[in-house]
Scaffold this active site. Structure first.
Site, mmCIF file in Angstrom:
data_model
loop_
_atom_site.group_PDB
_atom_site.id
_atom_site.type_symbol
_atom_site.label_atom_id
_atom_site.label_comp_id
_atom_site.label_asym_id
_atom_site.label_seq_id
_atom_site.Cartn_x
_atom_site.Cartn_y
_atom_site.Cartn_z
ATOM 1 N N GLY A 185 0.969 -1.235 -0.098
ATOM 2 C CA GLY A 185 -0.115 0.131 0.134
ATOM 3 C C GLY A 185 1.008 1.138 -0.129
ATOM 4 O O GLY A 185 2.062 1.270 -0.578
ATOM 5 N N ALA A 203 2.430 2.813 2.414
ATOM 6 C CA ALA A 203 3.725 2.923 3.017
ATOM 7 C C ALA A 203 4.760 1.673 2.587
ATOM 8 O O ALA A 203 5.972 1.985 2.261
ATOM 9 C CB ALA A 203 3.450 2.312 4.531
ATOM 10 N N ARG A 224 -16.002 13.172 14.622
ATOM 11 C CA ARG A 224 -16.525 11.919 14.267
ATOM 12 C C ARG A 224 -16.987 11.057 15.246
ATOM 13 O O ARG A 224 -18.072 10.376 15.486
ATOM 14 C CB ARG A 224 -15.309 11.191 13.590
ATOM 15 C CG ARG A 224 -15.100 11.655 12.392
ATOM 16 C CD ARG A 224 -13.780 11.010 11.740
ATOM 17 N NE ARG A 224 -13.554 11.385 10.393
ATOM 18 C CZ ARG A 224 -12.539 11.153 9.779
ATOM 19 N NH1 ARG A 224 -11.676 10.030 9.981
ATOM 20 N NH2 ARG A 224 -12.594 11.487 8.469
#
Lengths: 256, 643
Positions: free
Chosen positions: B42, B44, B331
């Site tokens: 991904g 990283a 959130r």
């Protein structure tokens, strides 16, 4: 939202491995709610098969929100199924009717050998990118981002081309099993951007050569690829790829 | 086990530079002698593999997907933060650092966060140079937007596909190195064991998912960039394949697991429609800018059509409870309140297992005020996605939303170098615990993944190799390697041959997910956590007794893959509950009902200003706790309040 239960008959392509013979196998999907996604319907069928001691249908999936490009199968002759601009993971059962028969097949193309059942090997796409689908910039050597203004319409067009998710539906739909839409989308994205100019000619030449080497066919303008593309990647990029290739042919091998 | 953060000291803005100056380097000619394993491709892992390959190391990169381009970073929608201050609105590295420490509710390490803010500048430069088609203004310069309640516009974006475009940038850089021969790519390979030899991470054992072949890979060091563990909840916004197996296998070999109870629940997801549901879909939080959240005031109205409920009978609970922020509360606050109103029986939408878990997000006012065209321009693609999934048209009827797990701040403990408690094991991206504290701000996951991958790991990996110089060769016949291979073989055999096979792995995963979601989800208390700790070992035992996997282990067997991942989630889930029980305070994504003040989270800085790093002891019920104290020299802890 109204909830409805439907029953379906599935004819699924089963093939043990890349070299094994394959055939259609019939399964019944019962009491499927129309709010299910297509892959959730297959999950239900598979869980049932496992409980009965049979091997489940192998099919590819991952994000299930239409962006990773992992899933894909031919549903009643159409790559990703009947809904436009929709990957099969985002297709929902309200698109089907009670009692319907559904035929499921893998992407069929010389460049995509079958791994098992509906799973194919798309590593050919990776090798097309490895052949030149990048801009050579070493980590740490980039200059300040705003030093190079890029006109909004150019950036927007590059983004249109870059939206490809690499699912392979274009290849599956093409009568020639051509990977032209996939290859053209990347060539176009990078050749539109000023950053992509240095390697522009070489990139087009190498990527197209790799596409041919992988056993994908040529484009003969059927347009089936664009019709099934879940991201609406346009056929116009193939025309652009062809222009890029001609441009590369009249340029010297190594850009000055 | 000793936790040493190896943080540099001195003025915070000089720490990373100072640290680099004091570190060892590996000469270009010597780099090709070093073998590095990177697991995950991904943001990283892909960025680290590409960068290390460019430097001249021998890299092997592994991913479970069929192509490195499909890692779950691809699904990130919103954007990536960077302190460029292109909008001239007073942004700076310091302000991004400050916001991130505060947003993390004072549970992160200041030095790491400052470095992240500093590196954010270079990430944008790098991505633009790669050809990432970021949104632009008419003058050709990069566009920005304000995101997640930030007071400055520092978020860069590429339509709603920022994660996809950044990942493709990293993937293309990685592809270039694969072509150059510096990186060898192993797609459809899953890491199932870490090889530790002489106290150092020296390799991994993988299973090829297509052929079932188990192979050891030996190297000088191992880098894990394998993402988070949201799928412990079964239903989450993560891709179906996301799993904790790589990090959990490393944990069992001695890597401490930090703050597992810190998970982030995103408030605007599409609610579950039935018990068959396989995953949840997130919709951008930007919807709350124009949508009003409500539920019926009366229980008898929950099955009525929303248009038949008069204004006076609608409970706009966020607007009433938080008049200052209204529908734009953070959130965690928005998520918790959705839980409470649905607990009170006011949830809407279809009942799943006897419960209605949904609240309305209504655009009628915004459409009336701004016109349908404006709303279509702002949110057209989200409305289409919603309709595709639910069959409802949000221009005509309110959307239904409910929170879902989205990101995990906890992960393997790492020091300033991103090195775990096993020497030679490095961890980047969501897989580590490092930068977000107990709550991650919007548009900062992509930032952290790329900062770790492009700029931190390539450097700290070199420092490690510069220190060790050469390691004695390790043969595949060595008992340490053979034992790791044997462990993988044994586990596959055990999974395939349960004593009383009855159900597919999902059957057990759904039950585990339900326990974790209800007892260790948005709102937690000691009693519920203790119940979970009774229930999880029972379920785990049942799993190992009754899991049923058909087919063979010698070819593509997706049921076997999932079973192995579920087995690890069972152990991690238990650790999450232990950690949540231990942390007797409320902070960020961790809300303990016993610790609140008028409904607001009550942090306990006197007793809990530490990182909880858990050591595996062989018994999942009794992990050993180690504490890394957190000190705040720059940003003084204050209380978050949104009333």
């Amino acid at each position: 939202m109204t909830d409805e239960l439907i029953n379906l008959t599935l004819h699924v392509w089963r093939q043990r491995g890349p070299n094994g013979p394959g055939s259609f196998e019939t399964h019944h999907a019962k009491d499927i709610t129309t709010h299910m996604s297509f892959l959730e319907m297959l999950d239900v069928v598979n869980e049932d098969l496992i409980e009965k001691g049979e091997e489940p249908i192998a099919f590819d999936y991952d994000c299930r929100e239409g962006i990773c490009g992992t899933c894909g199968m031919v549903v009643n002759g159409v790559a990703h199924g009947p809904q436009k601009l929709t990957t099969v993971c985002q297709l929902h059962m309200r698109q089907f009717e009670d009692g319907q028969e559904i035929w499921l097949e893998p992407w069929r193309a010389q460049g995509f050998p079958i791994v098992k059942d509906l799973v194919v090997d798309r590593s050919g796409f990776d090798r097309i990118i490895q052949a030149g689908g990048y801009i050579s910039i070493r980590t740490g050597s980039a200059s300040e981002a705003n030093e190079m203004p890029i006109a909004k319409d150019v950036a927007d067009r590059a983004m249109d081309a870059a939206a490809c998710i690499g699912c392979g539906a274009c290849v599956a739909a093409c009568p020639n099993a051509s990977a032209s839409l996939f290859t053209a989308a990347k060539i176009s994205h990078l050749s539109l951007m000023p950053q992509g100019q240095v390697e522009r000619a070489d990139r087009a030449r190498k990527m197209v050569a790799q596409m041919d080497a992988e056993g994908f066919g040529a484009c003969t303008n059927h347009g089936e690829c664009e019709a099934v593309c879940p991201k609406g990647v346009s056929l116009e990029w193939i025309a652009r790829m062809n222009r890029e290739l001609v441009r590369a042919m009249v340029k010297s091998k190594t850009p000055a | 086990m000793e936790l040493r953060s190896h943080e540099p000291t001195g003025p915070i803005e000089e720490r990373w530079a100072k640290h680099k100056e004091a570190s060892k380097l590996v000469a270009p000619a010597n780099r090709r002698k070093h073998n590095i394993i990177v697991v995950g491709s991904g943001l990283a892992g892909g960025a680290a593999s590409a960068s290390l390959g460019e430097m001249g190391y021998n890299v092997k990169c592994f991913c479970y997907q069929d192509s490195p381009r499909r890692a779950h970073s691809i699904a990130a929608q919103g954007g990536i933060n960077a302190a460029k201050n292109y909008q001239n609105d007073g942004d700076s590295v310091y302000r991004l650092f400050y916001d991130t420490v505060k947003g993390g509710d004072f549970r992160s390490r200041e030095s790491n966060v400052y470095r992240l803010a500093e590196l954010s500048l270079h990430i944008i430069d790098q991505a633009v140079a790669q050809g990432v088609p970021f949104a632009r203004e008419y003058g050709g310069l990069l566009a920005n937007r304000s995101f997640g309640g930030a007071q400055v516009s520092r978020t860069f974006y590429a339509r709603g596909q920022t994660g996809q475009q950044l990942l493709l940038g990293a993937y293309q850089a990685l592809s270039r190195q694969i072509d150059a021969g510096t990186v060898e790519m192993f797609a459809r390979h899953e890491m199932l064991e870490l090889i530790v030899h002489d106290g150092r991470a020296r390799g991994i054992v993988t299973r090829c998912l297509n052929t079932g072949k188990v192979t050891p890979h030996i190297a000088d060091m191992v880098v894990l960039c394998t993402g988070g563990y949201s799928n412990v909840f079964y239903l989450s916004t993560n891709a179906k394949g996301c799993n904790c197996t790589a990090t959990w296998r490393a944990h069992r070999k001695g890597a401490a697991f930090a703050n597992p109870c810190y998970t982030q629940i995103h408030p605007t997801c599409i609610p579950q429609a039935g018990s068959y549901q396989s995953k949840l879909t997130l919709m951008s939080e930007s919807l709350r800018n124009d949508g009003r959240v409500w539920v019926p005031r009366k229980k008898e109205d929950v099955t009525k059509q929303p248009r038949d409920i008069p204004e006076a009978d609608r409970f706009y609970y966020l607007e009433e409870r938080y008049p200052a922020f209204g529908n734009l509360v953070p959130r965690d606050v928005a998520s918790r309140n959705a839980l409470y109103v649905t607990n009170d029986g006011l949830g809407v939408g279809p009942a799943v297992n006897g419960e209605r878990r949904g609240v309305y997000l209504d655009f009628a006012d915004a459409i009336g005020r701004l016109g349908e065209q404006t709303i279509r321009e702002r949110y057209g693609n989200l409305f289409e996605m919603y309709e595709r999934i639910t069959g409802d048209n949000p221009y005509e009827t309110p959307m239904r939303i409910y929170p879902a797990t989205h990101y995990t701040m906890g992960g393997l403990w790492v020091d300033y170098n991103l090195e775990a408690t096993i020497p030679g094991l490095f961890v980047g991206g969501e897989a580590n615990f490092s930068d977000h504290g107990s709550n991650r701000l919007g548009a900062s996951a992509l930032m952290q993944g790329l900062a770790d991958g492009y700029f931190v790991l390539p450097f700290t990996v070199g420092n490690y190799l510069g220190h060790i110089r050469t390691l004695p060769p390790l043969s595949e016949d060595h008992p340490d390697v053979q034992a790791a291979i044997q462990a993988v073989d044994d586990r596959v055999r055990k999974l395939m041959n349960a004593p009383d096979p009855k159900h597919a792995p999902e059957h057990f995963h759904r039950q585990l997910g339900k326990v974790i979601w209800e007892k260790c989800g948005m709102s937690r208390n000691a009693e519920a956590l203790e119940e979970a700790l009774e229930k999880i070992p029972e379920l785990r035992e049942q799993f190992w007794r009754e899991v049923k996997i058909t087919g063979s282990g010698k070819d593509l067997n997706q049921t076997l893959e999932r079973a192995g991942r579920v087995a690890d989630f069972f152990e991690l889930g238990e650790l999450m509950c232990i950690d949540a029980l231990n942390r007797k305070e409320s902070c960020g994504g961790h809300f303990r009902e016993e610790y609140q003040e008028k409904g607001e989270a009550l942090r306990d800085d006197t007793n809990f200003s530490y990182v909880a790093a858990w050591e595996w002891t062989g018994n999942p019920a009794e992990p050993r706790l180690h504490k890394e104290p957190l000190t705040f020299e720059y940003v003084k802890p204050t209380k978050r309040s949104y009333k």
